[in-house]
Design a protein around this motif. Structure first.
Motif, short mmCIF file in Angstrom:
data_model
loop_
_atom_site.label_atom_id
_atom_site.label_comp_id
_atom_site.label_asym_id
_atom_site.label_seq_id
_atom_site.Cartn_x
_atom_site.Cartn_y
_atom_site.Cartn_z
N ALA A 1 33.11 -10.65 -66.78
CA ALA A 1 34.27 -11.17 -66.07
C ALA A 1 35.23 -10.06 -65.63
O ALA A 1 35.77 -10.11 -64.53
N ARG A 2 35.43 -9.07 -66.48
CA ARG A 2 36.41 -8.02 -66.14
C ARG A 2 36.00 -7.23 -64.89
O ARG A 2 36.82 -7.07 -63.98
N PRO A 3 34.77 -6.72 -64.79
CA PRO A 3 34.40 -6.00 -63.56
C PRO A 3 34.41 -6.89 -62.32
O PRO A 3 34.54 -6.39 -61.20
N ALA A 4 34.24 -8.20 -62.51
CA ALA A 4 34.22 -9.10 -61.35
C ALA A 4 35.61 -9.52 -60.91
O ALA A 4 35.76 -10.16 -59.86
N LEU A 5 36.65 -9.18 -61.67
CA LEU A 5 38.00 -9.60 -61.33
C LEU A 5 38.45 -9.11 -59.96
O LEU A 5 39.09 -9.87 -59.21
N PRO A 6 38.15 -7.85 -59.54
CA PRO A 6 38.54 -7.44 -58.19
C PRO A 6 37.92 -8.31 -57.10
O PRO A 6 38.56 -8.55 -56.07
N TRP A 7 36.69 -8.78 -57.30
CA TRP A 7 36.07 -9.69 -56.33
C TRP A 7 36.91 -10.96 -56.21
O TRP A 7 37.18 -11.42 -55.10
N LEU A 8 37.29 -11.51 -57.36
CA LEU A 8 38.05 -12.76 -57.37
C LEU A 8 39.40 -12.58 -56.70
O LEU A 8 39.80 -13.39 -55.85
N VAL A 9 40.11 -11.52 -57.06
CA VAL A 9 41.43 -11.27 -56.48
C VAL A 9 41.31 -11.05 -54.97
O VAL A 9 42.12 -11.57 -54.18
N SER A 10 40.29 -10.31 -54.55
CA SER A 10 40.09 -10.05 -53.13
C SER A 10 39.84 -11.35 -52.36
O SER A 10 40.44 -11.59 -51.31
N GLY A 11 38.96 -12.20 -52.91
CA GLY A 11 38.64 -13.45 -52.23
C GLY A 11 39.82 -14.40 -52.15
O GLY A 11 40.10 -14.98 -51.09
N VAL A 12 40.55 -14.55 -53.25
CA VAL A 12 41.70 -15.45 -53.27
C VAL A 12 42.79 -14.96 -52.32
O VAL A 12 43.40 -15.73 -51.57
N THR A 13 43.04 -13.63 -52.35
CA THR A 13 44.05 -13.06 -51.46
C THR A 13 43.69 -13.29 -50.00
O THR A 13 44.55 -13.67 -49.18
N LEU B 1 41.83 -15.64 -48.71
CA LEU B 1 41.97 -17.05 -48.37
C LEU B 1 43.43 -17.44 -48.15
O LEU B 1 43.76 -18.17 -47.21
N ILE B 2 44.31 -16.94 -49.02
CA ILE B 2 45.73 -17.27 -48.88
C ILE B 2 46.31 -16.69 -47.60
O ILE B 2 47.00 -17.38 -46.84
N VAL B 3 46.01 -15.41 -47.33
CA VAL B 3 46.55 -14.77 -46.13
C VAL B 3 45.97 -15.43 -44.88
O VAL B 3 46.68 -15.61 -43.88
N GLN B 4 44.71 -15.82 -44.93
CA GLN B 4 44.09 -16.47 -43.77
C GLN B 4 44.77 -17.79 -43.44
O GLN B 4 44.90 -18.16 -42.27
N ARG B 5 45.23 -18.49 -44.47
CA ARG B 5 45.92 -19.76 -44.25
C ARG B 5 47.34 -19.56 -43.74
O ARG B 5 47.86 -20.39 -42.98
N LEU B 6 48.00 -18.49 -44.17
CA LEU B 6 49.42 -18.31 -43.87
C LEU B 6 49.70 -17.43 -42.66
O LEU B 6 50.74 -17.59 -42.01
N VAL B 7 48.80 -16.49 -42.38
CA VAL B 7 49.06 -15.51 -41.32
C VAL B 7 47.98 -15.62 -40.25
O VAL B 7 46.79 -15.51 -40.58
N PRO B 8 48.35 -15.85 -39.00
CA PRO B 8 47.34 -15.92 -37.95
C PRO B 8 46.70 -14.56 -37.70
O PRO B 8 47.29 -13.51 -37.99
N GLY B 9 45.48 -14.59 -37.18
CA GLY B 9 44.79 -13.35 -36.88
C GLY B 9 43.81 -12.97 -37.97
O GLY B 9 43.38 -13.80 -38.78
N TYR B 10 43.48 -11.69 -38.00
CA TYR B 10 42.42 -11.22 -38.89
C TYR B 10 42.93 -10.25 -39.96
O TYR B 10 42.16 -9.50 -40.55
N GLY B 11 44.22 -10.30 -40.20
CA GLY B 11 44.78 -9.44 -41.24
C GLY B 11 44.29 -9.79 -42.63
O GLY B 11 44.38 -8.97 -43.55
N ALA C 1 43.83 -7.47 -46.03
CA ALA C 1 44.59 -7.88 -47.22
C ALA C 1 43.66 -8.08 -48.40
O ALA C 1 43.96 -7.64 -49.53
N GLY C 2 42.54 -8.74 -48.19
CA GLY C 2 41.59 -8.94 -49.27
C GLY C 2 41.01 -7.64 -49.78
O GLY C 2 40.87 -7.44 -50.98
N ALA C 3 40.70 -6.73 -48.86
CA ALA C 3 40.14 -5.43 -49.27
C ALA C 3 41.14 -4.62 -50.09
O ALA C 3 40.79 -4.04 -51.13
N VAL C 4 42.39 -4.59 -49.62
CA VAL C 4 43.42 -3.83 -50.35
C VAL C 4 43.68 -4.44 -51.72
O VAL C 4 43.81 -3.72 -52.73
N ALA C 5 43.74 -5.77 -51.80
CA ALA C 5 43.98 -6.43 -53.08
C ALA C 5 42.87 -6.13 -54.07
O ALA C 5 43.12 -5.86 -55.26
N GLY C 6 41.62 -6.17 -53.59
CA GLY C 6 40.50 -5.85 -54.48
C GLY C 6 40.53 -4.41 -54.93
O GLY C 6 40.24 -4.10 -56.09
#
Length: 241
Positions: free
Chosen positions: A195-207, A209-219, A223-228
């Motif tokens: 679970a610990r090594p996979a945490l960056p994957w989870l954070v990247s994916g959730v981030t 998804l959230i940014v995609q819903r809130l911010v138009p475009g492809y940012g 955002a997901g890459a930086v968060a991971g």
């Protein structure tokens, strides 16, 4: 002060190239449909078959090519050019992290070989190469073979789609749109290390998804890459030495 001998460059063999090529075979139907869909979309935007084929041959980045078509326009002006550059940069920003992960593996390789390998580097070839490396392999031919094997198919399917795009406008009808995600899931599963090594994957994916819903475009991609990346760095700093 003792001299340290630099590590020998990783091998690059024909056998490794064939292994990478065979590992990419399950993706061929999906890549063919994706390339044909790009060719059809390019035709609708007014690109000639030669222009579409050249784009696929020189850019070789399916998602970036598809999205750039959304801002494609003629005649070109500075605003359209900057929009296309921004979209391409955002979508391909993940390549910076992908390149960083394979840099230690490619250290010491000839410049021309590194350039060729990076030219055909795509998500699928990177994942095939990373899995090969995680299983103890060192042959850089695997990384190159996986990307090079998909390149001509991508170009040819683009041309085919340009002339017969109506045949692939609904890939979901045949379930071909699921080949790529299923392939990635199957390739990622053996890389599970807890679970610990996979945490960056989870954070990247959730981030993302959230940014995609809130911010138009492809940012959301950046955002997901930086968060991971940040999550991975924080976990690494806190790991026992």
């Amino acid at each position: 002060m003792p001299q340290t001998t630099p590590p020998a460059a990783a091998p690059f063999t024909r056998a490794g190239l064939m292994i990478g090529l065979r590992a990419s075979l399950p993706l061929w139907p999906s890549i063919a449909v994706f390339g044909a869909a790009f060719g059809a979309a390019a035709a609708q935007r007014g690109l000639t078959a030669g222009e579409a084929a050249a784009t696929s041959a020189l850019v070789y980045a399916g998602a970036a090519q598809m999205v750039t078509l959304e801002v494609w326009g003629r005649p070109w002006n500075l605003g359209l050019l900057l929009s296309a550059m921004t979209v391409t940069a955002l979508i391909n920003a993940r390549m910076i992290l992908m390149g960083a992960t394979i840099q230690p593996w490619m250290r010491g390789a000839p410049v021309w070989r590194t350039a060729l390998t990076l030219f055909v580097l795509v998500d699928a070839s990177w994942l095939i190469g990373v899995r090969h490396r995680a299983e103890g392999g060192r042959d850089l031919g695997v990384l190159f073979g996986a990307g090079f094997g998909l390149w001509p198919l991508w170009v040819l399917s683009t041309v085919a789609g340009h002339f017969a795009g109506a045949l692939v406008t609904q890939p979901r009808t045949y379930g071909l749109d699921m080949i790529l995600p299923v392939f990635f899931a199957a390739m990622l599963a053996p890389l599970w290390r807890g679970a610990r090594p996979a945490l960056p994957w989870l954070v990247s994916g959730v981030t993302a998804l959230i940014v995609q819903r809130l911010v138009p475009g492809y940012g959301f991609i950046a955002a997901g890459a930086v968060a991971g990346l940040v999550t991975g760095l924080l976990l690494d700093d806190g790991a026992p030495r």
